[in-house]
Design an enzyme around this catalytic site. Structure first.
Site, PDB file in Angstrom:
ATOM      1  N   HIS A   1     -13.064  45.175-156.381  1.00  0.00           N
ATOM      2  CA  HIS A   1     -13.623  44.277-157.405  1.00  0.00           C
ATOM      3  C   HIS A   1     -14.964  43.715-156.929  1.00  0.00           C
ATOM      4  O   HIS A   1     -15.257  43.700-155.735  1.00  0.00           O
ATOM      5  CB  HIS A   1     -12.643  43.140-157.693  1.00  0.00           C
ATOM      6  CG  HIS A   1     -12.317  42.354-156.459  1.00  0.00           C
ATOM      7  ND1 HIS A   1     -13.198  41.458-155.903  1.00  0.00           N
ATOM      8  CD2 HIS A   1     -11.243  42.397-155.637  1.00  0.00           C
ATOM      9  CE1 HIS A   1     -12.663  40.961-154.808  1.00  0.00           C
ATOM     10  NE2 HIS A   1     -11.474  41.514-154.612  1.00  0.00           N
TER      11      HIS A   1
ATOM     12  N   ASP B   1     -10.030  45.039-151.137  1.00  0.00           N
ATOM     13  CA  ASP B   1     -10.390  45.480-149.774  1.00  0.00           C
ATOM     14  C   ASP B   1      -9.164  46.044-149.063  1.00  0.00           C
ATOM     15  O   ASP B   1      -9.257  47.033-148.335  1.00  0.00           O
ATOM     16  CB  ASP B   1     -11.040  44.340-148.965  1.00  0.00           C
ATOM     17  CG  ASP B   1     -10.188  43.084-148.885  1.00  0.00           C
ATOM     18  OD1 ASP B   1      -9.118  43.027-149.529  1.00  0.00           O
ATOM     19  OD2 ASP B   1     -10.579  42.146-148.166  1.00  0.00           O
TER      20      ASP B   1
END
Ligand SMILES: *[C@@H]1O[C@H](CO)[C@@H](O)[C@H](O)[C@H]1NC(C)=O
Ligand SMILES: *[C@@H]1O[C@H](CO)[C@@H](O)[C@H](O)[C@H]1NC(C)=O
Length: 474
Positions: free
Chosen positions: A91, A373
């Site tokens: 994102h 991540d």
């Protein structure tokens, strides 16, 4: 003139850099100056500071939008035909997930304003189009999420305007390459030619929508269907893997021990805790680096109390420790074990999709996984890209599948991370280019790796996922 160019680049980067570090205005620091540096994912001894600089690293992580970057996606000899593309994104820029106790939250506006920086030519149209959307296009529970960020003071973890712009930019870049140049989708493309999947956070759904809005020539709500992925590892029905969890526990133990050894870090947390007047333990648990990065990425000064200010020296100590932690993580290989098992299901799914495309099936030609991540990191590590930088905001990892028109039975893959071709850095295709004239990796290499070699790499005797996940006596 190459040297001169290099020098100008370095100069621009260092001006930009010191402007942010000292939070002083510098007019030359506007656009584009960091785009060169942002492209690099592997350390480059020629142009990078010889000692890893924590602020330099942090600014790469911010991924501040600038002029369009150059990228290596879609580069292939003309007798190659693009068959399918599989995109993993993190994102975009988000508001922190934690607050520094007893300080004011950074004032960042998460409503979208078309003419506020950073902007994008499509931002206004994006806002208008999203406001007409309906949740019908998503698998539950995604249908209850807002389609774009919309709070005057961002909520925790909310995507910011910067985050939207980063993905509009990603989408447009991929559109120019994959749709305009390589005609990946026919003009009358249909819903089943896309495969879209996201975790259940508003920031991942919205990032995916922004990328698609930049990517697709017409964003028809009837042709968009996002699936919901409950696991950040995207492991769907294959999430149960006890050995993976054991690797993770050992990795966390390693992290903890490294932290204990760093007296400067402990001292810094102590100082910061004093400033905000909470016990050190509480301050550490509030993961202050997450909040401090937001301050840095948005050029908002660090918080102060009547006891003093959190400052750049604190930031540097914590960030330097993070870099050191990543270095040790690579050496000790516990995270690699975790990653090989953690990334297997999604890699297996991806090669399944690619195999169907090699058989001439026309579905799922473009797959998008909107993730975190903690999704991209294990995939990078599993592929052998352990030198790759930690996934920045709006990072993209792309698998391209190609067919050689001169030998239609031969398929090849390219792997790109943030626009850089890393195919020959992967463990399944290292040095292949030295033996073959083709600028790509045989698809079979990737298949063999995912089906078998990634378990062999774990060092046990397992050659499949179930065995490797349930190995006794690990
Ligand atoms: C950072 O903020 C200061 C004001 O606090 C402003 O003068 C400066 O131009 C900003 N710098 C950048 C690089 O945006
Ligand atoms: C791998 O993918 C195949 C289908 O392509 C599926 O049958 C198999 O169960 C998958 N394995 C795992 C461990 O996800």
């Amino acid at each position: 003139s190459n040297l001169k160019h290099l020098f100008m680049c370095l100069l621009a980067i260092s001006i930009y850099f010191s402007a942010i570090v000292h939070l002083i205005p510098v007019s030359t620091a506007k656009n584009g100056v960091s785009s060169k540096s942002r492209k690099r994912i592997m350390p480059d001894p020629v142009t990078e500071p010889p000692v890893t600089d924590p602020v330099y690293e942090a600014l790469l992580y911010c991924n501040i939008p600038s002029v369009a970057e150059r990228s290596m996606e879609g580069h292939a000899p003309h007798h190659f035909k693009l068959v399918s593309v599989h995109v993993f994104i993190r994102h975009g820029d988000r508001y922190p997930l934690y607050v520094i106790p007893k300080t004011k939250r950074p004032e960042i506006d998460c409503t979208l304003v078309a003419n506020r920086k950073p902007y994008h030519p499509k931002l206004e149209a994006f806002i208008s189009h999203m406001s007409k959307g309906s949740g019908a296009s998503f698998e539950s529970p995604l249908n209850s999420l807002p389609l774009y960020p919309n709070h005057p003071l961002c909520e925790m973890g909310e995507l910011t305007q910067t985050g939207v712009v980063q993905h509009l930019q990603n989408g447009q870049l991929l559109r120019d390459i994959y749709l305009k140049k390589h005609k990946l989708l026919p003009n009358d493309w249909s819903a089943d030619q896309l495969y879209l999947e996201t975790t259940g956070k508003s920031r991942t759904l919205q990032s995916g929508l922004a990328l698609l809005y930049g990517f697709l020539p017409d964003f028809d709500w009837k042709k968009i269907y996002f699936r919901h992925q409950p696991s950040a590892l995207f492991c769907s029905g294959s999430c149960y893997c006890p050995v993976r969890n054991q690797y993770l526990e050992k990795e966390q133990r390693r992290q903890y021990l490294l932290r204990l050894k760093n007296s400067q870090l402990e001292k810094t947390y102590g100082e910061m805790a004093k400033i905000v007047d909470v016990p050190t333990k509480q301050l550490r648990a509030a993961n202050p680096i997450d909040s401090m990065l937001c301050h840095l990425c948005h050029n908002v000064s660090f918080p102060c109390t009547r006891n003093g200010c959190v400052d750049m020296e604190h930031f540097k100590v914590i960030k330097t420790h993070q870099i050191e932690d990543e270095r040790e993580r690579r050496e000790k290989k516990l995270y690699l074990g975790y990653s090989l098992l953690g990334a297997h299901p999604i890699l297996n799914q991806t090669i399944g999709r690619m195999q169907r495309a090699t058989e001439g099936r026309k579905e799922e030609l473009f797959a998008l996984y909107s993730a975190h991540d903690v999704t991209l990191s294990p995939v990078l590590s599993a592929l052998g890209l352990s030198e790759a930088r930690f996934p920045r905001f709006a990072a993209r990892l792309i698998f391209e599948l190609w067919q050689d028109r001169e030998k239609p039975n031969e398929h090849s893959v390219r792997i790109l991370y943030n626009g850089v071709d890393v195919t020959f850095h992967t463990s399944f295709c290292q040095d292949h280019h030295k033996r073959s004239p083709k600028p790509m990796c045989p698809f079979e290499n990737l298949v063999r790796f995912v089906k078998r070699d990634m378990f062999v790499a774990l060092g046990g005797s397992s050659t499949n996922y179930d065995d490797a996940c349930h190995r006794e006596g690990f």
